[in-house]
Design an enzyme around this catalytic site. Sequence first.
Site, short mmCIF file in Angstrom:
data_model
loop_
_atom_site.label_atom_id
_atom_site.label_comp_id
_atom_site.label_asym_id
_atom_site.label_seq_id
_atom_site.Cartn_x
_atom_site.Cartn_y
_atom_site.Cartn_z
N LYS A 6 -19.37 -64.66 4.22
CA LYS A 6 -19.28 -65.99 3.61
C LYS A 6 -19.51 -65.95 2.09
O LYS A 6 -19.97 -64.94 1.54
CB LYS A 6 -20.30 -66.91 4.29
CG LYS A 6 -19.99 -67.20 5.76
CD LYS A 6 -21.01 -68.19 6.34
CE LYS A 6 -20.67 -68.57 7.77
NZ LYS A 6 -21.69 -69.52 8.32
N TYR A 23 -13.57 -75.11 11.03
CA TYR A 23 -14.85 -75.68 11.48
C TYR A 23 -14.67 -77.09 12.06
O TYR A 23 -15.61 -77.88 12.05
CB TYR A 23 -15.85 -75.71 10.32
CG TYR A 23 -16.63 -74.41 10.12
CD1 TYR A 23 -17.35 -73.83 11.17
CD2 TYR A 23 -16.68 -73.78 8.88
CE1 TYR A 23 -18.08 -72.66 10.99
CE2 TYR A 23 -17.42 -72.60 8.69
CZ TYR A 23 -18.11 -72.05 9.76
OH TYR A 23 -18.84 -70.90 9.58
N HIS A 69 -20.27 -65.34 9.55
CA HIS A 69 -19.85 -66.07 10.75
C HIS A 69 -19.47 -65.06 11.83
O HIS A 69 -18.93 -63.99 11.51
CB HIS A 69 -18.62 -66.95 10.47
CG HIS A 69 -17.89 -67.35 11.73
ND1 HIS A 69 -18.31 -68.38 12.52
CD2 HIS A 69 -16.82 -66.80 12.35
CE1 HIS A 69 -17.49 -68.46 13.58
NE2 HIS A 69 -16.58 -67.50 13.50
N GLU A 100 -9.76 -67.80 16.86
CA GLU A 100 -10.11 -67.58 15.45
C GLU A 100 -9.33 -66.40 14.86
O GLU A 100 -8.89 -66.45 13.71
CB GLU A 100 -11.62 -67.38 15.32
CG GLU A 100 -12.39 -68.67 15.65
CD GLU A 100 -13.90 -68.49 15.72
OE1 GLU A 100 -14.40 -67.37 15.48
OE2 GLU A 100 -14.58 -69.50 16.00
N ASN A 137 -25.64 -68.75 5.04
CA ASN A 137 -26.23 -67.76 5.95
C ASN A 137 -25.36 -66.50 6.11
O ASN A 137 -25.44 -65.80 7.10
CB ASN A 137 -26.60 -68.40 7.28
CG ASN A 137 -25.40 -69.02 7.98
OD1 ASN A 137 -24.28 -68.90 7.52
ND2 ASN A 137 -25.65 -69.67 9.10
P1 ATP Z 1 -21.09 -69.67 12.49
O1 ATP Z 1 -20.24 -70.58 13.34
O2 ATP Z 1 -20.78 -69.79 11.01
O3 ATP Z 1 -21.04 -68.26 12.97
P2 ATP Z 1 -23.42 -70.44 13.96
O4 ATP Z 1 -22.53 -70.35 15.16
O5 ATP Z 1 -24.67 -69.63 13.94
O6 ATP Z 1 -22.62 -70.10 12.63
P3 ATP Z 1 -22.97 -73.30 13.92
O7 ATP Z 1 -23.87 -74.26 14.60
O8 ATP Z 1 -21.63 -72.99 14.52
O9 ATP Z 1 -23.83 -71.95 13.69
O10 ATP Z 1 -22.78 -73.84 12.43
C1 ATP Z 1 -21.70 -73.41 11.62
C2 ATP Z 1 -22.20 -73.23 10.21
O11 ATP Z 1 -22.52 -74.49 9.65
C3 ATP Z 1 -23.51 -72.43 10.08
O12 ATP Z 1 -23.33 -71.04 10.11
C4 ATP Z 1 -23.99 -72.90 8.72
O13 ATP Z 1 -23.28 -72.27 7.65
C5 ATP Z 1 -23.64 -74.37 8.77
N1 ATP Z 1 -24.74 -75.18 9.32
C6 ATP Z 1 -25.14 -75.25 10.62
N2 ATP Z 1 -26.18 -76.09 10.78
C7 ATP Z 1 -26.44 -76.59 9.55
C8 ATP Z 1 -27.39 -77.52 9.04
N3 ATP Z 1 -28.28 -78.12 9.84
N4 ATP Z 1 -27.37 -77.78 7.71
C9 ATP Z 1 -26.47 -77.18 6.89
N5 ATP Z 1 -25.54 -76.31 7.31
C10 ATP Z 1 -25.52 -76.01 8.61
MG MG Z 2 -20.64 -71.31 15.27
#
Ligand code: ATP
Ligand code: MG
Length: 138
Positions: free
Chosen positions: A9, A49, A115, A126, A112
């Site tokens: 990212k 997303y 992904h 994806e 973070n």
């Molecule tokens: P990813 O889908 O990116 O692998 P993930 O599956 O661990 O991450 P998801 O719940 O799918 O988490 O959230 C997608 C992305 O949205 C997160 O990786 C983060 O970058 C962002 N995100 C998730 N929760 C929050 C939050 N509470 N506040 C801000 N950003 C968030």
């Molecule tokens: Mg996710």
Amino acid sequence: MDKTFSIIKPDATKRNLTGAINKIIEDNGLRIIAQKRIKLTKEKAEGFYSIHSDKSFFGELIEYMTSEPVIVQVLEGVNAVESYRNIMGATNPENANIGTIRKEFALNIQENSVHGSDSKENADIEIKYFFNNDEIVG
Ligand code: ATP
Ligand code: MG
């Protein structure tokens, strides 16, 4: 062997962490079988997303994901989806286990660093969203 989809990212590409993250991926037995560096458009990021479109953080998430280049990759390995999710660590780096990519590099719950697909079905969707078959070379 199966496949998963990965993104390095913007927070990570900005800090020159592509190689460090891919070293962890490779050291854990996953093979990078497709890779490109791209700048996501707003439309492409929103489509990717779309499952989060009703969340309060969606607008910020799209701004962040389009702020710097990303590396999109296909990873291959035994139980690739689960294996890569374990290597990534929890969404919020405060909850991530020691030795995971997010524990080591993530800045906060949004920035973070990586992904990874959360199921085989989503991995297939994806991968197709970013790669043609002839760009995936095992
Ligand atoms: P990813 O889908 O990116 O692998 P993930 O599956 O661990 O991450 P998801 O719940 O799918 O988490 O959230 C997608 C992305 O949205 C997160 O990786 C983060 O970058 C962002 N995100 C998730 N929760 C929050 C939050 N509470 N506040 C801000 N950003 C968030
Ligand atoms: Mg996710």
